[in-house]
Design a protein around this motif. Structure first.
Motif, PDB file in Angstrom:
ATOM      1  N   THR A  35       0.963  -1.226  -0.054  1.00 23.18           N
ATOM      2  CA  THR A  35       0.082  -0.038   0.005  1.00 23.18           C
ATOM      3  C   THR A  35       0.969   1.100  -0.058  1.00 23.18           C
ATOM      4  O   THR A  35       2.125   1.043   0.237  1.00 23.18           O
ATOM      5  N   GLU A  36       0.336   2.340  -0.404  1.00 29.06           N
ATOM      6  CA  GLU A  36       0.881   3.576  -0.344  1.00 29.06           C
ATOM      7  C   GLU A  36       1.449   4.061   1.187  1.00 29.06           C
ATOM      8  O   GLU A  36       0.687   3.566   2.100  1.00 29.06           O
ATOM      9  N   GLY A  37       2.513   4.362   1.186  1.00 25.92           N
ATOM     10  CA  GLY A  37       3.128   4.966   2.627  1.00 25.92           C
ATOM     11  C   GLY A  37       4.002   3.754   3.123  1.00 25.92           C
ATOM     12  O   GLY A  37       4.290   3.055   2.432  1.00 25.92           O
ATOM     13  N   ASN A  38       4.546   3.971   4.646  1.00 20.91           N
ATOM     14  CA  ASN A  38       5.217   3.415   5.166  1.00 20.91           C
ATOM     15  C   ASN A  38       4.640   2.160   5.752  1.00 20.91           C
ATOM     16  O   ASN A  38       3.363   1.931   6.451  1.00 20.91           O
ATOM     17  N   GLN A  39       5.291   1.068   5.509  1.00 21.07           N
ATOM     18  CA  GLN A  39       4.704  -0.190   6.023  1.00 21.07           C
ATOM     19  C   GLN A  39       5.887  -0.863   6.926  1.00 21.07           C
ATOM     20  O   GLN A  39       6.998  -0.932   6.299  1.00 21.07           O
ATOM     21  N   LYS A  40       5.566  -1.480   8.104  1.00 22.94           N
ATOM     22  CA  LYS A  40       6.414  -2.164   8.896  1.00 22.94           C
ATOM     23  C   LYS A  40       6.486  -3.488   9.003  1.00 22.94           C
ATOM     24  O   LYS A  40       5.108  -4.003   9.365  1.00 22.94           O
ATOM     25  N   HIS A  41       7.336  -4.239   8.876  1.00 23.65           N
ATOM     26  CA  HIS A  41       7.416  -5.889   8.710  1.00 23.65           C
ATOM     27  C   HIS A  41       8.530  -6.270   9.379  1.00 23.65           C
ATOM     28  O   HIS A  41       9.694  -5.557   9.754  1.00 23.65           O
ATOM     29  N   THR A  42       8.470  -7.702   9.983  1.00 27.75           N
ATOM     30  CA  THR A  42       9.722  -8.226  10.594  1.00 27.75           C
ATOM     31  C   THR A  42       9.839  -9.669   9.856  1.00 27.75           C
ATOM     32  O   THR A  42       8.967 -10.363   9.486  1.00 27.75           O
ATOM     33  N   VAL A  43      11.176  -9.774   9.523  1.00 27.26           N
ATOM     34  CA  VAL A  43      11.713 -11.022   8.872  1.00 27.26           C
ATOM     35  C   VAL A  43      12.621 -11.724   9.819  1.00 27.26           C
ATOM     36  O   VAL A  43      13.730 -11.102  10.350  1.00 27.26           O
ATOM     37  N   GLU A  44      12.386 -12.996  10.231  1.00 27.58           N
ATOM     38  CA  GLU A  44      13.189 -13.836  11.038  1.00 27.58           C
ATOM     39  C   GLU A  44      14.049 -14.778  10.020  1.00 27.58           C
ATOM     40  O   GLU A  44      13.403 -15.423   9.364  1.00 27.58           O
ATOM     41  N   ILE A  45      15.311 -14.456  10.387  1.00 26.62           N
ATOM     42  CA  ILE A  45      16.346 -15.571   9.795  1.00 26.62           C
ATOM     43  C   ILE A  45      16.270 -17.001  10.454  1.00 26.62           C
ATOM     44  O   ILE A  45      16.676 -16.998  11.668  1.00 26.62           O
TER      45      ILE A  45
END
Length: 420
Positions: free
Chosen positions: A401-411
């Motif tokens: 989506t437009e704008g800032n998106q926060k996500h977490t990725v675990e190795i």
């Protein structure tokens, strides 16, 4: 070769004649009158008797007597000298043979130290081997040419051009050999000659451009760019021309042009090609430079703030001097990343930002796709290509989506094979 040795033999014969002829000339025989010599001897003894009488009668002094006797002896010696010279002549053939032997010995020693017989033999050898060298260099048949063979090949080509006249192919080949020998001045002259004979030959234009690029002058790069543009007008998919244009843009720090050229080049080769990784790294480097220059993304485009973490059980598996890649790919689309962040000095967890300004190709941006997957990978070799024993983690499919998106990725997993 026979002509050279024939000339050498002719010069040797002339030198020997110069030495021997004076000794072999017919001598003038002196005819001696033995009665005249006997008369001179008689007169000599008479004069001695007269001098002795004068000394006895004390008409002359002793020293005058002695000087007069010496003078008489010298006069008799000179009067009898023709006979003496004739007897001391000797055999002239011995002198002639001695002179010939001396001339041959001195000439041989002098030529062995100062002559160019080795260079001449190498020259004729290069001419004889020219077809073989051509097959090995151009047709890639047999072993690659060594440095000495390349020099001999260049010598043979120059001889061929001198004897048979202008040949554009031979001039171009000479230029390529000169490049292999790092003789860029000779390469430029050869390509200039070939280009004057065939100004629309793409191979000549590309090779000449490469020499000018190595030279590195602004004038040379400008001319190289013009020639490469000429090549692409007739052959838009010429990989060599695209590669050289990318390098020219890179040297000029024209990052946008360089990135576009490298991206076009990357799209023409497979991932299995060893050049793929090198070109990808160059694109990443240029992208990083562009981010420094243009750090702000366009308003209204997706921005992903990605927090990367490491599973506790994998902390002991984290390699030293590793490289962290965080990138986004389309869930259903091309395999090329839409945005990439590369970190060589990092501590997990950390947060990175991915947006359109980090696109690897202008037509492949975050804003161009709806669903994406974020991947975080710890590389052991500094390459974005998958290797065994590297650590990786992926996000689920994310709807942009437009704008800032926060996500977490675990190795959270170890790559066991390149297919995993």
């Amino acid at each position: 070769m026979m002509q050279m040795w024939g000339m050498f033999a002719l010069l040797t014969v002339l030198a020997l004649l110069f030495v021997a002829v004076p000794f072999l000339r017919k001598e003038n025989v002196l005819t001696l009158d033995h009665d005249a010599n006997a008369e001179r001897i008689v007169i000599y003894h008479q004069r001695l008797d007269e001098l002795k009488q004068d000394l006895t009668s004390q008409r002359i002094e002793q020293f005058i007597h002695d000087e007069s006797v010496l003078e008489l002896k010298q006069r008799l010696y000179h009067e009898l000298s023709p006979e003496k010279q004739l007897n001391s002549r000797g055999n002239n053939r011995i002198f002639a043979l001695t002179g010939v032997a001396f001339t041959l010995a001195v000439s041989s020693v002098f030529y062995s130290f100062t002559g160019s017989q080795t260079q001449i033999e190498n020259w004729y050898h290069a001419i004889e081997k020219l077809p073989e060298y051509g097959e090995r260099a151009v047709m890639q048949q047999g072993e690659p040419l060594t440095q000495n063979e390349l020099q001999a090949f260049a010598l043979g080509l120059r001889t061929k051009l001198a004897n048979s006249g202008d040949d554009a192919v031979a001039w171009m080949l000479l230029g390529r050999v000169a490049m292999s020998l790092n003789d860029y001045e000779m390469a430029k002259q050869a390509f200039e000659k070939a280009l004057s004979m065939n100004p629309k030959n793409n191979n000549i234009l590309v090779n000449y451009s490469q020499v000018l690029l190595v030279e590195g002058s602004e004038t040379g790069m400008n001319r190289a760019a013009q020639m490469l543009s000429q090549v692409l007008q007739s052959d838009p998919k010429n990989i060599d021309a695209i590669s050289l244009l990318a390098l020219i843009a890179y040297e000029r720090q024209d990052w946008h042009e360089a990135k576009s050229a490298f991206e076009v080049l990357l799209s023409t080769i497979n991932e299995s090609d060893p050049r793929y990784s090198m070109i990808s790294q160059r694109i990443e480097e240029i992208t990083a430079r562009l981010i420094e220059i243009e750090p702000q993304p366009m308003l209204g485009t997706p921005i992903l703030s990605v927090t990367v973490t490491l599973a506790e059980e994998l902390r002991s598996s984290l390699p030293n001097n590793a490289t962290l890649f965080v990138f986004v790919k389309a869930a259903d689309g091309p395999k090329m990343p839409l945005a990439v962040e590369k970190l060589t000095d990092f501590n997990l967890p950390l947060t990175v930002t991915l947006d359109d300004s980090m696109a690897m190709m202008p037509e492949l941006k975050l804003s161009s796709f709806e669903n994406v997957i974020i991947t975080a990978r710890v590389s052991v070799d500094g390459s974005v290509m998958i290797s065994p024993d590297e650590l990786e983690g992926e996000s689920p499919v994310i709807r942009l989506t437009e704008g800032n998106q926060k996500h977490t990725v675990e190795i959270s997993r170890v790559i066991t094979s390149t297919g995993s």
